[in-house]
Design a protein around this motif. Structure first.
Motif, mmCIF file in Angstrom:
data_model
loop_
_atom_site.group_PDB
_atom_site.id
_atom_site.type_symbol
_atom_site.label_atom_id
_atom_site.label_comp_id
_atom_site.label_asym_id
_atom_site.label_seq_id
_atom_site.Cartn_x
_atom_site.Cartn_y
_atom_site.Cartn_z
ATOM 1 N N ALA A 282 -28.680 40.352 17.857
ATOM 2 C CA ALA A 282 -29.729 41.260 17.912
ATOM 3 C C ALA A 282 -29.138 42.548 17.517
ATOM 4 C CB ALA A 282 -29.815 41.404 19.550
ATOM 5 N N SER A 283 -28.976 42.742 16.084
ATOM 6 C CA SER A 283 -28.224 43.809 15.587
ATOM 7 C C SER A 283 -29.482 44.913 15.228
ATOM 8 C CB SER A 283 -27.724 43.517 14.383
ATOM 9 O OG SER A 283 -28.252 42.876 13.389
ATOM 10 N N GLN A 315 -34.552 40.087 15.155
ATOM 11 C CA GLN A 315 -35.481 39.891 16.166
ATOM 12 C C GLN A 315 -34.667 39.062 17.825
ATOM 13 O OE1 GLN A 315 -38.448 37.568 14.520
ATOM 14 N NE2 GLN A 315 -38.755 38.831 12.722
ATOM 15 N N ALA A 316 -35.001 39.768 18.743
ATOM 16 C CA ALA A 316 -34.581 39.456 19.933
ATOM 17 C C ALA A 316 -35.800 39.366 20.902
ATOM 18 C CB ALA A 316 -33.574 40.214 20.254
ATOM 19 N N ASN A 337 -29.857 33.593 21.453
ATOM 20 C CA ASN A 337 -31.094 33.992 20.857
ATOM 21 C C ASN A 337 -31.473 32.885 20.071
ATOM 22 O OD1 ASN A 337 -33.290 35.326 19.554
ATOM 23 N ND2 ASN A 337 -31.752 36.927 18.529
ATOM 24 N N GLU A 338 -32.643 32.299 20.425
ATOM 25 C CA GLU A 338 -33.476 31.152 19.749
ATOM 26 C C GLU A 338 -34.001 31.526 18.595
ATOM 27 O OE1 GLU A 338 -36.122 29.663 22.456
ATOM 28 O OE2 GLU A 338 -37.674 30.969 21.897
ATOM 29 N N TYR A 386 -42.412 45.170 7.824
ATOM 30 C CA TYR A 386 -42.984 43.845 7.819
ATOM 31 C C TYR A 386 -41.905 43.080 9.055
ATOM 32 C CZ TYR A 386 -39.057 42.904 4.592
ATOM 33 O OH TYR A 386 -37.804 42.992 4.101
ATOM 34 N N TYR A 387 -42.377 42.007 9.464
ATOM 35 C CA TYR A 387 -41.113 41.123 9.970
ATOM 36 C C TYR A 387 -41.202 39.762 9.469
ATOM 37 C CZ TYR A 387 -44.798 39.111 13.328
ATOM 38 O OH TYR A 387 -45.664 38.077 14.033
ATOM 39 N N GLU A 388 -39.835 39.278 9.168
ATOM 40 C CA GLU A 388 -39.713 38.211 8.430
ATOM 41 C C GLU A 388 -39.292 37.331 9.559
ATOM 42 O OE1 GLU A 388 -36.725 36.764 4.967
ATOM 43 O OE2 GLU A 388 -37.591 38.653 4.764
ATOM 44 N N GLU A 389 -39.749 35.827 9.268
ATOM 45 C CA GLU A 389 -39.445 34.775 10.130
ATOM 46 C C GLU A 389 -39.344 33.567 9.452
ATOM 47 O OE1 GLU A 389 -42.041 34.683 13.445
ATOM 48 O OE2 GLU A 389 -43.786 34.374 12.335
ATOM 49 N N TYR A 390 -38.513 32.825 9.933
ATOM 50 C CA TYR A 390 -38.211 31.206 9.474
ATOM 51 C C TYR A 390 -39.070 30.334 10.432
ATOM 52 C CZ TYR A 390 -36.122 26.899 8.106
ATOM 53 O OH TYR A 390 -35.770 25.696 7.723
ATOM 54 N N ARG A 391 -39.979 29.395 9.789
ATOM 55 C CA ARG A 391 -40.804 28.677 10.577
ATOM 56 C C ARG A 391 -40.376 27.141 10.167
ATOM 57 N NH1 ARG A 391 -44.472 30.675 14.101
ATOM 58 N NH2 ARG A 391 -45.687 28.787 13.431
ATOM 59 N N ASN A 392 -40.116 26.369 11.222
ATOM 60 C CA ASN A 392 -39.586 24.920 11.012
ATOM 61 C C ASN A 392 -40.990 24.062 11.075
ATOM 62 O OD1 ASN A 392 -36.828 24.957 11.024
ATOM 63 N ND2 ASN A 392 -36.874 25.611 13.459
#
Length: 817
Positions: A282-283, A315-316, A337-338, A386-392
């Motif tokens: 959570a930097s 992101q946290a 942190n998931e 923006y926020y960037e996110e990985y999606r499985n």
């Protein structure tokens, strides 16, 4: 004999002429309070010094003779005093309040004054500096009454939240120099976008309840009115560095020219804050810039401000799942942190939120006559990020794509990375005309016109499997526009010991958005709202230093963007209405200052979460007809001894919804199970909040403070932890208390703060500071969320909590030149 004396005098004259004498003293206001930073000048010859933190000054190496001292301080009348110096002399100087201080007009239009029938707390630059070790601004306000603060990363750096009287940031009006800071659509205030703002703040007023009329969204819990840097007459340079736990570090450089040529000043600040956070990954990497140029004349001020902030945070914001935090066999059960977990078991390094925001303000204040003054501001804010996110294994259909056939394989889902963008601008004008026809009557006519334009869009920047798209594929876009106009009139009339107060505001809002939203639905909607917000109050002056007051105020609040997006066209949300009753007593003295305030806040159509889902599966807030908040607030400061001070705040409240219906999704048959509660407690509304600060001054320049905070139990939804009739908690969850309860436990924390200030010849002030937070390493959660449903005939709670850091510290060094 005359000749003898003449001869002696002639012999001593060279000695007297070469004598080195001094003038020293203290600069105070008429109440005896020190005025640190006051400018004291010897006019013949011209020599200047600045009063220290205790208001003291000194001139040395002066020859005997006649001198004129001049003392000045922003907001006070300049005085001159003539003396004949024949020996070391002490000259104390007392300044009267100025009849006009241009920059005070900027914020006074939306502020309460000392005898207003309103509950408020004022914080000075000195108050803020004591606690400014790098944590976000809400943490610097945490000791004011009825305030609860939260931190996603667990240590106060990064995304933080603030609630006043149980109302979250979307219901707390925030202005900077009278200009709205709240986001026009979400209505939240994101202080992370302006890191280290406190280092450029002169003062803050926190009002509770509806308060005075202000610009921007209505205050449903309170308002935070911020004034940035004001005039400083002498040049300065300030360097501040803080460092501590979790790799946290803050570097700040402040500098200013002082008043040049009696008219011009330039102030600037650069800040950098970094923290790894208590929660895993959570930097935060935060940077900010502040520039302010001002031109002063006898009766006017024009000031241009540039405030820029850039944040990049991992992101946290999901918190930690109940099954993790309840597992004491895991060493990371309070830090896991998931977010960003990839299919290969590692974490995506760029699961981040990125945003740049620039504020431009042009402020003008003018004294037109002894009875009339004007302030106005033009402003423009540009934000992009923006926020960037990985999606499985995300379904390609969610992005408007058809399955791709590659050989014998049909690609219906793939791991991917997306960016959700917000590109917006906010601009407008604010104004206030203040008229005081006689000493016992003053009136203010003020208002604003502001416009917001925002573009929401999303890009897919990576897919593991081919989805038949190129890089930066845009899969949705919708644009929003919001016009906000308000005008208010306020009058205060003093009749002997009675102050009569009246305030009325008209506000008009037009909000529309169109295009395709992130769920690939048509986003076309619009709303036009008109609000009338009257206020009235009375204050009776019991003595010169104490009064009692009572007030009634009406506030109206529009739904936010999600309320509109998540509701079907046939059930659009209604605007909220608040009737706020306040009454209290306050006193100011040398030994004790404080007060007691009672409030009753009656809501109509308050928007609360119900647990029901709309046609695309999103949670919906709905209007509840009747709800209220009622309580008593205590706020006091006592001087127990010349070296001991004690400050205490406490709020005891009840926060209820009448005839509330909660819905639970039943996954066994796809139905909704409802439960109706005659009276229930509003979520995130503790019945008791309290704070204490005991400060000791063992010797000059040193302070030791012991700080405590207590927050009672808070429910995560509006059910008071009750389940629908006939359903109990799933047996598998009974062993985990975090999964059985939909509430936050009460917590009591303690901090220690040490400061020591001293000076040497070349440095005006050297400050050493140490803050140790949560010294007893209390395990507690300050925030959370819940998603209950019914599975297998039992209620299953999906809870997420935000643990806060155990014992941690920040140390600081500041140098003032």
């Amino acid at each position: 004999m005359k000749n003898v004396f003449a001869a002696i005098f002639a012999l001593l004259l060279p000695v007297m002429a070469s004598a080195q004498l001094s003038i020293s003293g203290k600069v105070t206001n008429t109440s005896g309070e020190a005025l640190p930073g006051a400018t004291i000048t010897v006019l013949n010859p011209s020599l200047s010094v600045v009063a220290d933190a205790n208001g003291k000054y000194a001139f040395t190496n002066l020859k005997p003779g006649s001198y004129t001292l001049q003392a000045s301080y922003v907001g006070y009348q300049t005085i001159n005093k003539s003396i004949v110096l024949g020996a070391n002399t002490i000259v104390d100087l007392s300044l009267n309040n100025g009849t006009f201080t241009a920059e005070e007009v900027t914020v006074s239009a939306t502020r309460a004054v000392k005898n207003s029938p309103t509950a408020f707390t004022n914080l000075s630059k000195k108050d803020l500096a004591k606690n400014n070790f790098g944590q976000d601004l809400p943490y610097l306000l945490s000791l004011t009454p009825s305030v609860v603060t939260t931190s996603d990363a667990g240590a106060g750096i990064g995304y933080t939240g603030i609630r006043i009287r149980g109302s979250d940031a979307t219901r707390v009006n925030v202005t900077i120099n009278g200009i709205p800071l709240n986001d026009a659509e979400s209505q939240g205030s994101y202080f992370i976008d302006l890191p280290d703002l406190a280092s450029s703040v002169d003062n803050i007023q926190v009002q509770r309840g509806v308060g005075t009329s202000t610009n921007g969204a209505g205050a449903f819990g309170g308002s935070i009115n911020i004034q940035t840097t004001t005039r400083r007459d002498t040049a300065y340079t300030e360097i501040n560095t803080s460092a501590g736990s979790y790799g946290s570090i803050k570097n700040t450089v402040n500098a200013g020219t002082g008043l040049l040529g009696g008219h011009f000043s330039l102030d600037g600040r650069l800040s950098r804050i970094h923290s790894n956070g208590y929660i895993d990954r959570a930097s935060s990497d935060l940077k900010s810039l502040y520039l302010s140029a001002a031109w002063y004349t006898k009766n006017s001020t024009i000031r241009a401000n540039v405030i820029s902030g850039h944040e990049r945070t991992y992101q946290a914001w999901n918190g930690i799942a109940d099954y993790v935090i309840g597992d004491n066999t895991r060493s990371d059960n309070r830090t896991y942190n998931e977010l960003g977990l990839m299919s290969n078991g590692s974490f995506y390094k760029d699961q981040t939120d990125n945003y740049l925001q620039n504020h431009y303000q042009l402020l003008y204040d003018q004294k037109i006559s002894d009875k009339l003054s004007f302030s106005g501001a033009l402003h423009y804010t540009k934000g992009s990020g923006y926020y960037e996110e990985y999606r499985n294994a995300d379904n390609v259909a969610n992005y408007g794509l058809k399955p791709v056939i590659i050989g014998a394989d049909t690609i219906k889902a793939t791991d991917l990375v997306r960016r959700l963008w917000l590109d917006n601008k906010f601009y407008g004008v604010t104004y206030a005309l203040k008229y005081q026809p006689q000493t016992n009557l003053n009136m203010t006519l003020g208002g604003a016109y502001n416009q917001y334009e925002g573009a929401h869009f999303g890009d897919v920047i990576y897919t593991k499997e081919s989805a038949g798209i190129g890089p930066n594929y845009e899969y949705y876009r919708d644009n929003a526009k919001k016009n906000d106009f308000n005008i208010f009139y306020r009058a205060e009339w003093h009749i002997n010991k009675v102050l009569l107060y009246a305030d009325a505001q008209y506000r008009h809002i037009y909000y529309s958005f169109y295009g395709i939203d992130k769920n690939l639905n048509n986003a076309q909607q619009s709303a036009e709202l008109n609000f009338f917000n009257p206020k009235a109050g009375i204050t009776y002056q019991l003595t010169e230093h104490s009064n009692i007051y009572a007030s009634f105020a009406v506030g109206n609040h529009e739904p936010n963007r999600d309320d509109y997006v998540d509701s079907p066209p046939q059930n659009r949300p209604k605007s909220e209405n608040l009737k706020d009753f306040e009454a209290g007593y306050r006193t100011v003295g040398k030994i004790f200052s404080g007060g007691i305030n009672g409030f009753y806040m009656l809501y109509k159509n308050q928007l609360v979460l119900t647990g029901s889902l709309n046609d695309v599966g999103s949670a919906v807030r709905t209007n509840v007809k009747d709800s209220y908040r009622a309580g008593i607030e205590l706020d006091g400061k006592a001087r127990l001894a010349s070296w001991v001070n004690w400050g205490l705040t406490a709020t005891l409240s009840t926060n209820k919804i009448k005839n509330y219906s909660q819905f639970f999704s039943n996954y066994d048959n796809g139905s909704l199970v409802g439960e109706t509660f005659k009276t229930t407690t509003i979520a995130y509304s503790p019945s008791l909040t309290a704070a204490s600060i005991i400060s000791f001054i063992p010797f000059k320049g040193a302070e030791f403070a012991f700080i405590s905070k207590y927050i009672s139990k808070q429910y995560l939804d509006n059910t008071m932890n009750q389940n629908p009739a006939g359903f109990s908690i799933a047996p598998d969850n009974l062993s985990n208390p975090y999964a059985t309860n939909r509430y936050l436990k009460g917590y009591f924390t303690s901090d220690v703060r040490l400061r020591y200030d001293f000076s040497i010849r070349s440095v005006k002030n050297i400050g050493l500071g140490l803050q140790v937070n949560n010294i007893f390493s209390k395990k507690y959660e300050a925030n959370g969320a819940t998603y209950p449903d019914i599975e297998g005939g039992h209620v299953v709670n999906y809870n997420y909590f935000f643990p806060q850091a155990p014992r941690n510290f920040m140390a600081s060094l500041s140098l003032n030149f």
